[in-house]
Structures are given as C-alpha cells and as structure tokens.
Scaffold this active site. Structure first.
Site, PDB file in Angstrom:
ATOM      1  N   LEU A 214      32.927 -32.322  23.764  1.00 34.85           N
ATOM      2  CA  LEU A 214      33.323 -33.117  22.392  1.00 34.85           C
ATOM      3  C   LEU A 214      32.999 -31.787  21.298  1.00 34.85           C
ATOM      4  O   LEU A 214      32.014 -31.249  21.315  1.00 34.85           O
ATOM      5  CB  LEU A 214      32.011 -34.303  22.071  1.00 34.85           C
ATOM      6  N   HIS A 215      33.827 -31.887  20.238  1.00 35.85           N
ATOM      7  CA  HIS A 215      33.750 -30.804  19.299  1.00 35.85           C
ATOM      8  C   HIS A 215      34.114 -31.414  17.921  1.00 35.85           C
ATOM      9  O   HIS A 215      34.210 -30.682  16.853  1.00 35.85           O
ATOM     10  CB  HIS A 215      34.139 -29.477  19.698  1.00 35.85           C
ATOM     11  N   ARG A 216      35.169 -32.465  17.920  1.00 33.04           N
ATOM     12  CA  ARG A 216      35.860 -32.902  16.866  1.00 33.04           C
ATOM     13  C   ARG A 216      34.900 -33.485  15.755  1.00 33.04           C
ATOM     14  O   ARG A 216      33.888 -33.864  16.055  1.00 33.04           O
ATOM     15  CB  ARG A 216      36.755 -34.039  17.123  1.00 33.04           C
ATOM     16  N   ARG A 249      29.089 -25.196  17.415  1.00 37.32           N
ATOM     17  CA  ARG A 249      28.868 -26.055  16.228  1.00 37.32           C
ATOM     18  C   ARG A 249      28.275 -27.629  16.665  1.00 37.32           C
ATOM     19  O   ARG A 249      27.533 -28.402  15.975  1.00 37.32           O
ATOM     20  CB  ARG A 249      30.058 -26.417  15.643  1.00 37.32           C
ATOM     21  N   ASP A 288      37.352 -34.718  23.597  1.00 32.64           N
ATOM     22  CA  ASP A 288      38.060 -35.029  22.657  1.00 32.64           C
ATOM     23  C   ASP A 288      39.289 -33.663  22.346  1.00 32.64           C
ATOM     24  O   ASP A 288      39.792 -33.600  21.265  1.00 32.64           O
ATOM     25  CB  ASP A 288      37.657 -35.202  21.436  1.00 32.64           C
TER      26      ASP A 288
END
Length: 370
Positions: A214-216, A249, A288
């Site tokens: 997940l990074h969106r 992030r 994602d």
C-alpha cells in the site's frame, strides 16, 4: 574505413518501476548491436529514486549497466523534482544531443524528460503509453496524460491502451502494440527468483501467506482509513502471515497507528528477485499498485486491488485481479471467496510473451532509419 555511428537514443530511468521496464530494452539493443545493428543508447538515471533498495539493488539484480549519466535530481516535492530533472536533462541535451528520448511508465522522470526533450526538438518515444485510470487525483495519471500529449511514438501494452490514444486523436500509424516490457523482465528472471532472508524466520511456505503493498495517498496518508484497512486485512486473512514491504512514506504513517494486527509482518522494500518470489508463492496479493497486478496475473496469483479504478483493465478482464475499492468492508467477502477456492483462474494477456523489447527495438530501427 570506420563505420559511421548510428542514431543515439536516450533511455530514461528514474524510479523503481522504470528499472524493470528498461532492462529488457537494453538487452535487446545490445543483442541487435552484436548482430550489426546501428542504434546506440545512452542510459540516463535521473536520480528520482537514489537509495540502494529503491534503485541500486535493481540495477545489480537485473543486470542493468551503470548509467552513462546520473542527473542526481534527488528528493523534494513533485514540482521540485520535475524542475531539477528538466534543468539537468536540458543541460545534457544542449551539450550532447541525442536523436530520440525513450521514456517508460508514468513517474515524474518520464514526464520531465519528455518535456525537456520535446522543447529541444528531440522526438519522444513512450513505452507503456495510453494507459488511463481516469483518476486525476493520482499523480501518475497526470504524468501519463502530459507525456502522451507530447509523444511522437507510442508503444502500448494492450489494444485497450491504443484505443485510448485514438480517442485522444493520436494517429494509428504512431501507435505500436508491442506487449509489456515489465513482463519481459519477469519471464527472464522466473528461474532466478529467491526467498528473502526472513523466509524461514517467519515460517513462510508456498500458499501459506499473503503479500500486501500500500502506498497510494488515498489509502495511507490519513491514519483512520489506513488503520481500518489494516484491521480488515488482519481479520480477513484468518491468521495467516501478511508480508508488508513498507514504502518509506508509508512507514511514517504507521508510527501514528496503535494496535496493528499481529499477523501483519512489516519488512523493508524488497529487491526484485526476493519480492517476486514472495508474490509467486503467496496465497494472494492485496495491493494498490498497478504493476504488481500485472506480475500477479502472469504468475497466476490471485490479486485484490484496493482502488476504485485501474489503468490496467486487462488484469481484471483477462487476469487474476479484481478491483475491490477502498472500503474496508469489501475485503471480507473477497477473502471468503478466496478461502473457499472460488477465485478466478485468469489467463495471460495478448503479447505478454517476453518479446516486447525486441518489437520496440525493431520499430525504433525502422523509424530512426538505423
């Protein structure tokens, strides 16, 4: 008499998703050169991803040569990165022009170098052109649209992408359906995939764990929705380990979330060979990311995408992927179907056969009259 040098093509790579896509193109160009081909290339690393795990490991594992030029753009906001890359690439072209600029994918480096090249009348070729999610909240969607608006030659991964370009008034004679260079890389490395060092320590076994990425921003930039997703994943995966390579992030937001599910195992971003070993042997992938849905499709691994749209619809219509959206409540029924053995089998999309880079080089030789 010495042989006249052929046209010089700049190959742009700036971020982790790019490296898998340029590796087979470089191999194909080297193979053609060994057979008497005249095309030359200059590999340019923009420095958008500059640490070892996001960059260096991929170069080593995929046999990508040392870049001829590193623009060393470094970190910053998207505008700052775009500006730094444009200024430095423009300077290079003014000092040493090329005959074409080949960009891949949809990262900041792709758009920035395409703009700088076109301003100096260097034609642009875009690999993975024409993909569209319709979601302008994704920075990648803006990068795709801007890049394709100023591209000369379009190399597509699917017929669907070509239709998108035609709707945007791109002439069919400039569109080349070649296949998927990222799948070229995957197929060339299937026999080299290897478990990560933590494989035994975590007690992982084929089909006995999940892979999560997940990074969106829509999923990870706000603590409450992110926490809800992780909780739903922890509950729905029935106690099986969930291996989560954490994007830098994303790691910052995790620090603000208490009581994370114990079954989720947080690890650093993985090198190419180790990550795809994890995907290949997973019970399923929850993600994602767009690119991972393509790799999961080719390896026949069930894939659940936590987004409302996809720019790679062939992974859904042909492959193993399903779009669940971002509501955590959608995970439970999807995971129930998976555990009940009712997930679709999927197939491999057209021309995802490991030869996309060969087709790209053949087209470049023709249009550059090499």
């Amino acid at each position: 008499m010495s042989r006249v040098a052929g046209p010089l093509v700049d190959i742009i790579a700036g971020a982790r998703p790019n490296f898998m896509k340029v590796a087979p193109i470089i191999r194909a160009l080297d193979a053609r050169k060994a057979m008497g081909g005249r095309l030359r290339y200059r590999l340019i690393h923009t420095g958008q991803h500059y640490d070892a795990r996001m960059s260096g490991d991929f170069f080593v594992q995929l046999g990508i040569p040392e870049p001829n030029v590193n623009l060393e753009a470094g970190s910053g906001t998207q505008a700052e990165q775009t500006a730094a890359i444009m200024v430095r690439y423009e300077r290079l072209l003014l000092e040493s022009p090329s005959q074409a600029c080949l960009v891949v994918g949809d990262v900041t480096s792709t758009m920035a170098c395409a703009i700088a090249a076109q301003k100096l009348k260097v034609p642009v070729a875009h690999v993975e052109a024409g993909i569209r999610s319709g979601d302008w909240a994704m920075p990648e969607e803006v990068n795709r649209i801007v890049t394709d608006a100023i591209t000369n030659w379009f190399f597509t991964t699917s017929l669907w992408a070509g239709e998108n370009l035609k709707r945007e008034d791109v002439g069919g004679e400039r569109i080349f359906f070649v296949g998927n260079t990222m799948i070229d890389t995957l197929l060339a490395n299937l026999d080299r995939l290897r478990p990560p060092p933590f494989w035994d320590e975590m007690g992982l076994s084929s089909g006995g764990y999940f892979v999560l990425t997940l990074h969106r921003p829509s999923n990870v930039d706000t603590a409450a929705p992110f926490e809800a997703l992780l909780k739903a994943i922890g509950e729905g995966t029935r106690g099986l380990p969930v291996v989560f390579p954490v994007h830098p992030r994303t790691a910052k937001m995790l620090e603000a979330i208490p009581g994370l599910p114990q079954s989720i195992r947080f690890v650093e971003p993985q090198p190419y060979l180790e990550f795809n070993h994890l995907v290949r042997h997973a019970k399923a992938v929850i993600t994602d990311s767009g690119g991972i849905t393509e790799e999961a499709t080719v390896m026949g691994v069930p894939c659940m995408t936590l987004r409302d749209t996809t720019e790679r619809p062939e992974t859904v219509s042909v492959g193993t992927n399903e779009i669940l959206g971002t509501d955590p409540a959608a995970l439970a029924p999807a995971l129930d179907r998976l555990f009940a053995g009712r997930w679709k089998k999927g197939a491999i999309p057209e021309k995802w056969d490991g030869r996309a880079a060969e087709r790209i080089v053949a087209v470049l030789e023709r249009i550059l009259q090499a």
